[in-house]
Design a protein around this motif. Structure first.
Motif, PDB file in Angstrom:
ATOM      1  N   GLN A 138       0.841  -1.198   0.000  1.00  0.00           N
ATOM      2  CA  GLN A 138       0.000   0.000   0.000  1.00  0.00           C
ATOM      3  C   GLN A 138       0.880   1.253   0.000  1.00  0.00           C
ATOM      4  O   GLN A 138       1.994   1.243   0.528  1.00  0.00           O
ATOM      5  N   PHE A 139       0.339   2.348  -0.553  1.00  0.00           N
ATOM      6  CA  PHE A 139       1.134   3.573  -0.631  1.00  0.00           C
ATOM      7  C   PHE A 139       1.491   4.110   0.755  1.00  0.00           C
ATOM      8  O   PHE A 139       2.548   4.688   0.954  1.00  0.00           O
ATOM      9  N   LYS A 140       0.588   3.880   1.718  1.00  0.00           N
ATOM     10  CA  LYS A 140       0.874   4.433   3.055  1.00  0.00           C
ATOM     11  C   LYS A 140       2.093   3.751   3.695  1.00  0.00           C
ATOM     12  O   LYS A 140       2.729   4.315   4.571  1.00  0.00           O
TER      13      LYS A 140
ATOM     14  N   GLU B  23      -4.986   1.615  -5.777  1.00  0.00           N
ATOM     15  CA  GLU B  23      -5.098   0.823  -4.552  1.00  0.00           C
ATOM     16  C   GLU B  23      -3.730   0.391  -4.030  1.00  0.00           C
ATOM     17  O   GLU B  23      -3.400   0.588  -2.869  1.00  0.00           O
ATOM     18  N   LEU B  24      -2.954  -0.203  -4.924  1.00  0.00           N
ATOM     19  CA  LEU B  24      -1.639  -0.695  -4.506  1.00  0.00           C
ATOM     20  C   LEU B  24      -0.539  -0.075  -5.363  1.00  0.00           C
ATOM     21  O   LEU B  24      -0.783   0.276  -6.521  1.00  0.00           O
ATOM     22  N   ALA B  25       0.654  -0.004  -4.785  1.00  0.00           N
ATOM     23  CA  ALA B  25       1.790   0.503  -5.558  1.00  0.00           C
ATOM     24  C   ALA B  25       2.203  -0.571  -6.565  1.00  0.00           C
ATOM     25  O   ALA B  25       2.167  -1.765  -6.252  1.00  0.00           O
ATOM     26  N   SER B  26       2.579  -0.145  -7.765  1.00  0.00           N
ATOM     27  CA  SER B  26       3.037  -1.116  -8.767  1.00  0.00           C
ATOM     28  C   SER B  26       4.485  -1.504  -8.413  1.00  0.00           C
ATOM     29  O   SER B  26       5.145  -0.797  -7.641  1.00  0.00           O
TER      30      SER B  26
ATOM     31  N   ALA C 112      12.097   0.188 -16.978  1.00  0.00           N
ATOM     32  CA  ALA C 112      10.644   0.088 -16.846  1.00  0.00           C
ATOM     33  C   ALA C 112       9.990   0.732 -18.043  1.00  0.00           C
ATOM     34  O   ALA C 112      10.415   1.786 -18.507  1.00  0.00           O
ATOM     35  N   GLN C 113       8.974   0.076 -18.542  1.00  0.00           N
ATOM     36  CA  GLN C 113       8.280   0.606 -19.708  1.00  0.00           C
ATOM     37  C   GLN C 113       7.158   1.533 -19.286  1.00  0.00           C
ATOM     38  O   GLN C 113       6.705   1.470 -18.146  1.00  0.00           O
ATOM     39  N   THR C 114       6.683   2.319 -20.248  1.00  0.00           N
ATOM     40  CA  THR C 114       5.460   3.088 -20.037  1.00  0.00           C
ATOM     41  C   THR C 114       4.342   2.089 -19.745  1.00  0.00           C
ATOM     42  O   THR C 114       4.303   1.017 -20.336  1.00  0.00           O
ATOM     43  N   GLY C 115       3.479   2.442 -18.818  1.00  0.00           N
ATOM     44  CA  GLY C 115       2.379   1.532 -18.488  1.00  0.00           C
ATOM     45  C   GLY C 115       2.632   0.770 -17.201  1.00  0.00           C
ATOM     46  O   GLY C 115       1.756   0.074 -16.692  1.00  0.00           O
ATOM     47  N   THR C 116       3.845   0.898 -16.661  1.00  0.00           N
ATOM     48  CA  THR C 116       4.157   0.183 -15.425  1.00  0.00           C
ATOM     49  C   THR C 116       3.960   1.086 -14.203  1.00  0.00           C
ATOM     50  O   THR C 116       4.180   0.669 -13.079  1.00  0.00           O
ATOM     51  N   GLY C 117       3.589   2.337 -14.449  1.00  0.00           N
ATOM     52  CA  GLY C 117       3.417   3.293 -13.348  1.00  0.00           C
ATOM     53  C   GLY C 117       4.710   4.016 -13.013  1.00  0.00           C
ATOM     54  O   GLY C 117       4.895   4.536 -11.921  1.00  0.00           O
ATOM     55  N   LYS C 118       5.619   4.093 -14.005  1.00  0.00           N
ATOM     56  CA  LYS C 118       6.935   4.679 -13.698  1.00  0.00           C
ATOM     57  C   LYS C 118       6.869   6.189 -13.442  1.00  0.00           C
ATOM     58  O   LYS C 118       7.691   6.722 -12.724  1.00  0.00           O
ATOM     59  N   THR C 119       5.883   6.868 -14.034  1.00  0.00           N
ATOM     60  CA  THR C 119       5.815   8.321 -13.796  1.00  0.00           C
ATOM     61  C   THR C 119       5.583   8.601 -12.313  1.00  0.00           C
ATOM     62  O   THR C 119       6.267   9.424 -11.712  1.00  0.00           O
ATOM     63  N   ALA C 120       4.617   7.887 -11.730  1.00  0.00           N
ATOM     64  CA  ALA C 120       4.360   8.085 -10.296  1.00  0.00           C
ATOM     65  C   ALA C 120       5.562   7.631  -9.478  1.00  0.00           C
ATOM     66  O   ALA C 120       5.840   8.192  -8.409  1.00  0.00           O
ATOM     67  N   ALA C 121       6.305   6.642  -9.990  1.00  0.00           N
ATOM     68  CA  ALA C 121       7.459   6.129  -9.247  1.00  0.00           C
ATOM     69  C   ALA C 121       8.486   7.228  -8.996  1.00  0.00           C
ATOM     70  O   ALA C 121       9.168   7.231  -7.973  1.00  0.00           O
TER      71      ALA C 121
ATOM     72  N   ILE D 228      -2.253   4.919 -23.357  1.00  0.00           N
ATOM     73  CA  ILE D 228      -3.566   4.530 -23.859  1.00  0.00           C
ATOM     74  C   ILE D 228      -3.923   3.225 -23.165  1.00  0.00           C
ATOM     75  O   ILE D 228      -3.195   2.252 -23.267  1.00  0.00           O
ATOM     76  N   LYS D 229      -5.010   3.276 -22.440  1.00  0.00           N
ATOM     77  CA  LYS D 229      -5.374   2.078 -21.674  1.00  0.00           C
ATOM     78  C   LYS D 229      -6.320   1.181 -22.472  1.00  0.00           C
ATOM     79  O   LYS D 229      -7.000   1.641 -23.364  1.00  0.00           O
ATOM     80  N   ASN D 230      -6.390  -0.064 -22.044  1.00  0.00           N
ATOM     81  CA  ASN D 230      -7.390  -1.000 -22.577  1.00  0.00           C
ATOM     82  C   ASN D 230      -7.399  -1.130 -24.092  1.00  0.00           C
ATOM     83  O   ASN D 230      -8.441  -1.147 -24.722  1.00  0.00           O
TER      84      ASN D 230
HETATM   85  P1  AMP Z   1       2.961   5.250 -16.558  1.00  0.00           P
HETATM   86  O1  AMP Z   1       3.704   3.975 -16.644  1.00  0.00           O
HETATM   87  O2  AMP Z   1       3.583   6.198 -15.606  1.00  0.00           O
HETATM   88  O3  AMP Z   1       2.724   5.846 -17.908  1.00  0.00           O
HETATM   89  O4  AMP Z   1       1.502   4.941 -15.946  1.00  0.00           O
HETATM   90  C1  AMP Z   1       0.546   4.205 -16.651  1.00  0.00           C
HETATM   91  C2  AMP Z   1      -0.856   4.397 -16.098  1.00  0.00           C
HETATM   92  O5  AMP Z   1      -0.999   3.720 -14.839  1.00  0.00           O
HETATM   93  C3  AMP Z   1      -1.253   5.835 -15.836  1.00  0.00           C
HETATM   94  O6  AMP Z   1      -2.539   6.025 -16.395  1.00  0.00           O
HETATM   95  C4  AMP Z   1      -1.329   5.979 -14.335  1.00  0.00           C
HETATM   96  O7  AMP Z   1      -2.358   6.874 -13.954  1.00  0.00           O
HETATM   97  C5  AMP Z   1      -1.662   4.568 -13.883  1.00  0.00           C
HETATM   98  N1  AMP Z   1      -1.097   4.207 -12.567  1.00  0.00           N
HETATM   99  C6  AMP Z   1       0.094   4.561 -12.075  1.00  0.00           C
HETATM  100  N2  AMP Z   1       0.279   4.001 -10.857  1.00  0.00           N
HETATM  101  C7  AMP Z   1      -0.826   3.274 -10.584  1.00  0.00           C
HETATM  102  C8  AMP Z   1      -1.228   2.469  -9.468  1.00  0.00           C
HETATM  103  N3  AMP Z   1      -0.442   2.273  -8.430  1.00  0.00           N
HETATM  104  N4  AMP Z   1      -2.436   1.871  -9.535  1.00  0.00           N
HETATM  105  C9  AMP Z   1      -3.230   2.045 -10.615  1.00  0.00           C
HETATM  106  N5  AMP Z   1      -2.923   2.789 -11.700  1.00  0.00           N
HETATM  107  C10 AMP Z   1      -1.729   3.390 -11.687  1.00  0.00           C
END
Ligand code: AMP
Length: 411
Positions: free
Chosen positions: A2-4, A22-25, A45-54, A311-313
């Motif tokens: 969890q992020f917390k 919900e959960l950290a990738s 890490a590729q795009t789509g893995t949540g690397k921007t938030a990382a 682009i999702k889905n």
């Molecule tokens: P990125 O790999 O940074 O391009 O992120 C891909 C997508 O995943 C973006 O639409 C984010 O909003 C979403 N995302 C990032 N982190 C999470 C997470 N922990 N749970 C669900 N979606 C996420």
């Protein structure tokens, strides 16, 4: 995780809950603590893995925790360099969303659009700057950007920077920042040149690897169609009529190819749009928005124009042209089959692209299933097609065909 549990503070956790994550990738789980501990990080890490938030979440937290008490003018304390405008815009949107409950300000700079409004934004002051290399250097030359206060430097999609010829610009930008800073490097693949770059600008980096070689492959049903070059359009129409449904991203190597295919699909009644490097920024954004809002269900793109866009889905990816760089194939098919869903990829291979398939298969370490049951099979003995004009010498025309091909191979 969890992020917390990642030691993130309240304003950041609040923004994450608004995003309903919900959960950290995996890349977030591994990278966030390292960034918070001020380590240099090199992450595959590729795009789509949540690397921007990382990287965005811990950077926001570090900047938020260490702010000047007085209301001094804002200084650029985090710099994110990104190869494409689309990716830069997306990163800025992420910083704005994740930093919603902080007083930190981010802004984005990219070329192909008027420079004056960007100067105005810089004058007002930002804490976090996201930029493409060329425009950043332009503005620096004009004395509009001060990088003397950068504490964290992020190099995103480093391998694409290399493909696009930006590595020297990146090195220049890095030298414009203070020597003492944290450096984070993200790259989907790690060619030798990127490893060399990392060795020259990162200090004792910690490596995070969340991209097993064939990770994209497992959730993607990959099919390979051998087809004569001049029959690819017909095969594409045949598959769209009979097999491929939903939201589809089609990759072509050249802008010219993208436009030709778009025209043909529209003529046949399909809702298609396209993005490539010759389109204006607003035309590219417009096409992307139409695709995301499902106004069109087919988007045709060159690799560089589409790289990084989220682009999702996606239901299917069509490799209308086989990429000559094997990692690009992995990137492309990785656009589908995300977040636990199954996706499909359809790759059209003409005689002159067979060698590319060999290198792709070597990277994947397993064969891609060949679909033989289709109306436009390639003669297994077919030689690569070389266009020879009447009345000229064979040698001369081979040369001119090759140079034309090279000319077309830019984005
Ligand atoms: P990125 O790999 O940074 O391009 O992120 C891909 C997508 O995943 C973006 O639409 C984010 O909003 C979403 N995302 C990032 N982190 C999470 C997470 N922990 N749970 C669900 N979606 C996420």
């Amino acid at each position: 995780m969890q992020f917390k549990d990642l030691q993130l503070n309240k304003p950041i956790l609040k923004a994450i809950s608004v995003k309903k994550y919900e959960l950290a990738s995996p890349v977030q789980e591994q990278t966030i603590p390292l960034v918070l501990a001020k380590k240099d990080v090199i992450a595959s890490a590729q795009t789509g893995t949540g690397k921007t938030a990382a990287f965005a979440l811990p950077i926001l937290q570090l900047l938020f925790d260490k702010q000047d008490a007085g209301k001094k003018a804002k200084k650029i304390r985090a710099l994110i360099v990104s190869p494409t405008r689309e990716l830069a815009i997306q990163i800025d949107e992420s910083f704005k969303a994740y930093g919603k409950y902080t007083n930190l300000r981010s802004s984005v700079l990219f070329g192909g659009t008027s420079i004056e409004p960007q100067k105005d934004v810089l004058k007002k002051g930002v804490d976090i700057l996201i930029a493409t290399p060329g425009r950043l250097l332009d503005l620096h030359k004009q004395d509009c950007v001060n990088l003397d206060y950068v504490e964290t430097f992020v190099l995103d999609e480093a391998d694409l920077m290399l493909d696009m010829g930006f590595i020297d610009d990146v090195k220049k930008i890095e030298r414009l920042c203070p020597k003492e800073k944290q450096v984070l490097l993200f790259s989907a693949t790690m060619p030798n040149k990127i490893v060399e770059l990392a060795n020259s600008i990162l200090k004792n980096p910690v490596t995070v690897d969340v991209t097993p070689k064939s990770s994209a492959a497992e959730s993607v049903n990959q099919l390979l169609y051998y087809v004569p070059k001049q029959k690819k359009m017909e095969l594409c129409l045949h598959l769209l009529r009979n097999n491929i449904k939903g939201d589809i991203l089609i990759f072509r190597r050249t802008k010219f190819g993208v436009e030709k295919l778009e025209k043909m699909l529209k003529k046949n009644g399909y809702n298609a749009d396209s993005i490539h490097g010759d389109k204006t920024q607003s035309a590219r954004e417009d096409a992307l928005n139409k695709f995301k809002s499902k106004e069109v269900n087919i988007l045709i793109a060159t690799d560089v124009a589409s790289r990084g866009i989220d682009i999702k889905n996606l239901d299917a990816v069509i490799n209308f042209d086989i990429p000559n760089v094997p990692e690009t194939y992995v990137h492309r098919i990785g656009r589908t089959g995300r977040a636990g869903k199954l996706g499909s990829s359809y790759s059209f291979c003409a005689a002159d692209e067979k060698t590319y398939i060999t290198t792709i298969q070597a990277l994947l370490s397993f064969p891609i299933s060949v679909e033989e049951n289709h109306p436009y099979p390639l003669d297994p003995n077919a030689k690569p097609e070389v266009y020879i004009k009447k009345g000229s010498s064979h040698k001369k025309n081979r040369k001119s065909a090759a140079s034309k091909k090279n000319k077309k191979r830019w984005y």
